[in-house]
Design an enzyme around this catalytic site. Structure first.
Site, mmCIF file in Angstrom:
data_model
loop_
_atom_site.group_PDB
_atom_site.id
_atom_site.type_symbol
_atom_site.label_atom_id
_atom_site.label_comp_id
_atom_site.label_asym_id
_atom_site.label_seq_id
_atom_site.Cartn_x
_atom_site.Cartn_y
_atom_site.Cartn_z
ATOM 1 N N ASP A 1 9.418 0.136 6.166
ATOM 2 C CA ASP A 1 9.438 -1.175 6.825
ATOM 3 C C ASP A 1 8.132 -1.520 7.532
ATOM 4 O O ASP A 1 8.114 -2.374 8.413
ATOM 5 C CB ASP A 1 10.586 -1.233 7.834
ATOM 6 C CG ASP A 1 10.466 -0.173 8.922
ATOM 7 O OD1 ASP A 1 9.684 0.784 8.742
ATOM 8 O OD2 ASP A 1 11.150 -0.297 9.947
ATOM 9 N N GLU A 2 7.040 -0.902 7.120
ATOM 10 C CA GLU A 2 5.787 -1.095 7.855
ATOM 11 C C GLU A 2 4.611 -0.839 6.920
ATOM 12 O O GLU A 2 4.631 0.112 6.126
ATOM 13 C CB GLU A 2 5.751 -0.138 9.046
ATOM 14 C CG GLU A 2 4.574 -0.272 9.956
ATOM 15 C CD GLU A 2 4.626 0.742 11.100
ATOM 16 O OE1 GLU A 2 3.751 0.655 11.976
ATOM 17 O OE2 GLU A 2 5.519 1.616 11.097
#
Length: 422
Positions: free
Chosen positions: A116-117
């Site tokens: 998620d990054e």
């Protein structure tokens, strides 16, 4: 007096995108009845007696002091009316792949830090898509319009400043740091924001009178280096907005694994074997999702007395198949001196990862392996669509789910830093 900082050419533009409460947000999107409610993703709380941890918490849950890595029992006591959900890793991987496909529309230079990054270097994309600020804003809109998820975005000339920027106005924050304003932007922020300044280092800096990043920036680099060694130079450069690290596209994970903490310590061999089968299945699924295979497999065994033992095996041919991972895990279990003791935690990890085609040539008797590959892919597809429990080996139908909960799904793709961030 400000230190003598060497001139820098602001030739790069980097965007840091961080999905907000990713696991919990996916659950709230997939199940509208959870929206607006405190959602906690992780282990089974067992009415406050669970022994796992929180993997993710929605912003509604964070109002109760719940955060990732918090013991699940504490989370329940703080918010007994919360919605407690199991981890659906296959689903999060699927959504993550959609989000990363959005990133790749704007640049090939995408460095994932986790599901998620990511960092994006958009320097070469400006003529096609406009200013760095416009690109960052469009990515944020695309994620919302296509995935109905929110992301925070930081835009700057360096990785460090972009990452700090994305974290300042969560959720759905957007912070742009103009070229030449890096030092001013960082000046009043607390030293804990320095990349690599963990609790121990921050405490040491505060003892020396450094409360803010600006104070570190104005310090003598030589003095910092005397009592912090290489860290001193590292912190001084970051505090002054100096960070020459490049975005490294698609950095391969160093290891992929899964761990489980038992609700009650057990020495039941059948339970241990069932758990290893479940973990092998999870690790195999994640290896295949990442398109890699593991050359080395490691078994982790933590006893009821908190003594941790590991055993590893390096294979002649790398694998991403559940059956092979399980077979090796059982053989490693036999090599443990503590195998007869009660176990608190079990884990399996694959390392020395590479593309499946990089493994050694198949031998004449490899037909069983070849047959297993399409079967594994079909099972992955079913579980991705209907959940991890949709289809299971018969031995797991009465598995440990009632007695234990998965604590951690590890994928070691963290950025390089000075302090230990784990």
């Amino acid at each position: 007096m400000a230190p003598n900082i060497p001139p820098r050419q602001h030739s790069r533009w980097i965007i840091h995108v961080d999905m907000d409460a990713f696991y919990a947000s996916v659950e709230q999107r997939d199940y509208p009845e959870y929206r607006g409610k405190p959602v906690i993703v992780g282990a089974d709380p067992k009415e406050g007696k669970g022994r796992g941890v929180v993997s993710a918490a929605s912003y509604e849950a964070r109002k109760f002091g719940i955060h990732s890595a918090l013991p699940i029992g504490q989370a329940y006591r703080r918010c007994p009316h919360g919605v407690f959900l199991p981890v659906r890793m296959a689903r999060y991987q699927e959504v993550s792949s959609h989000i990363f496909s959005i990133f790749h529309r704007y640049t090939d230079l995408v460095e994932p830090l986790s599901f998620d990054e990511a960092f994006l270097d958009v320097t070469g994309s400006l003529r096609l898509f406009g200013t760095p600020q416009a690109i960052g804003a469009q990515i944020q809109r695309d994620i919302w319009n296509e995935e109905h998820l929110i992301a925070s975005v930081g835009v700057a000339t360096t990785k460090f400043v972009a990452k700090v920027a994305s974290d300042l106005q969560k959720p759905q924050g957007f912070v742009m740091v103009p070229a030449g304003r890096e030092r001013a932007f960082l000046h009043d922020l607390p030293i804990e924001r320095l990349w690599g300044a963990g609790p121990k280092t921050a405490k040491l800096l505060r003892r020396r009178g450094y409360e803010s990043i600006g104070q570190v920036a104005s310090a003598s680099c030589a003095e910092l280096s005397v009592w912090l060694g290489k860290q001193g130079m590292h912190f001084w450069e970051l505090a002054n907005g100096i960070d020459d690290r490049e975005v490294v596209p698609e950095e391969t994970a160093k290891s992929i694994g899964a761990e489980l903490t038992f609700a009650s310590d057990t020495s039941d061999l059948a339970v241990i074997q069932q758990t290893l089968l479940d973990l092998a299945q999870r690790v195999g699924s994640r290896l295949r999702a990442e398109g890699v295979s593991a050359k080395t497999l490691t078994l982790k065994f933590r006893t009821a007395k908190f003594h941790t033992f590991t055993r590893s095996s390096t294979l002649s041919r790398s694998t991403d198949q559940d059956a092979t991972i399980y077979r090796i895990a059982l053989s490693l279990l036999d090599r443990l001196p503590c195998a007869q003791e009660s176990v608190r935690l079990l884990g399996i990890a694959g390392s020395h990862l590479g593309k499946p085609e990089d493994s050694s040539q198949l031998n004449l008797f490899s037909s069983a392996h070849e047959a297993a590959v399409p079967i594994s892919k079909a099972l992955d597809s079913i579980r991705s669509r209907f959940g991890d429990q949709a289809i299971q080996p018969a031995t797991l139908l009465s598995s440990t789910d009632g007695d234990a909960r998965k604590e951690t799904n590890r994928q070691n793709v963290h950025p390089k830093s000075v302090d230990n961030l784990h």
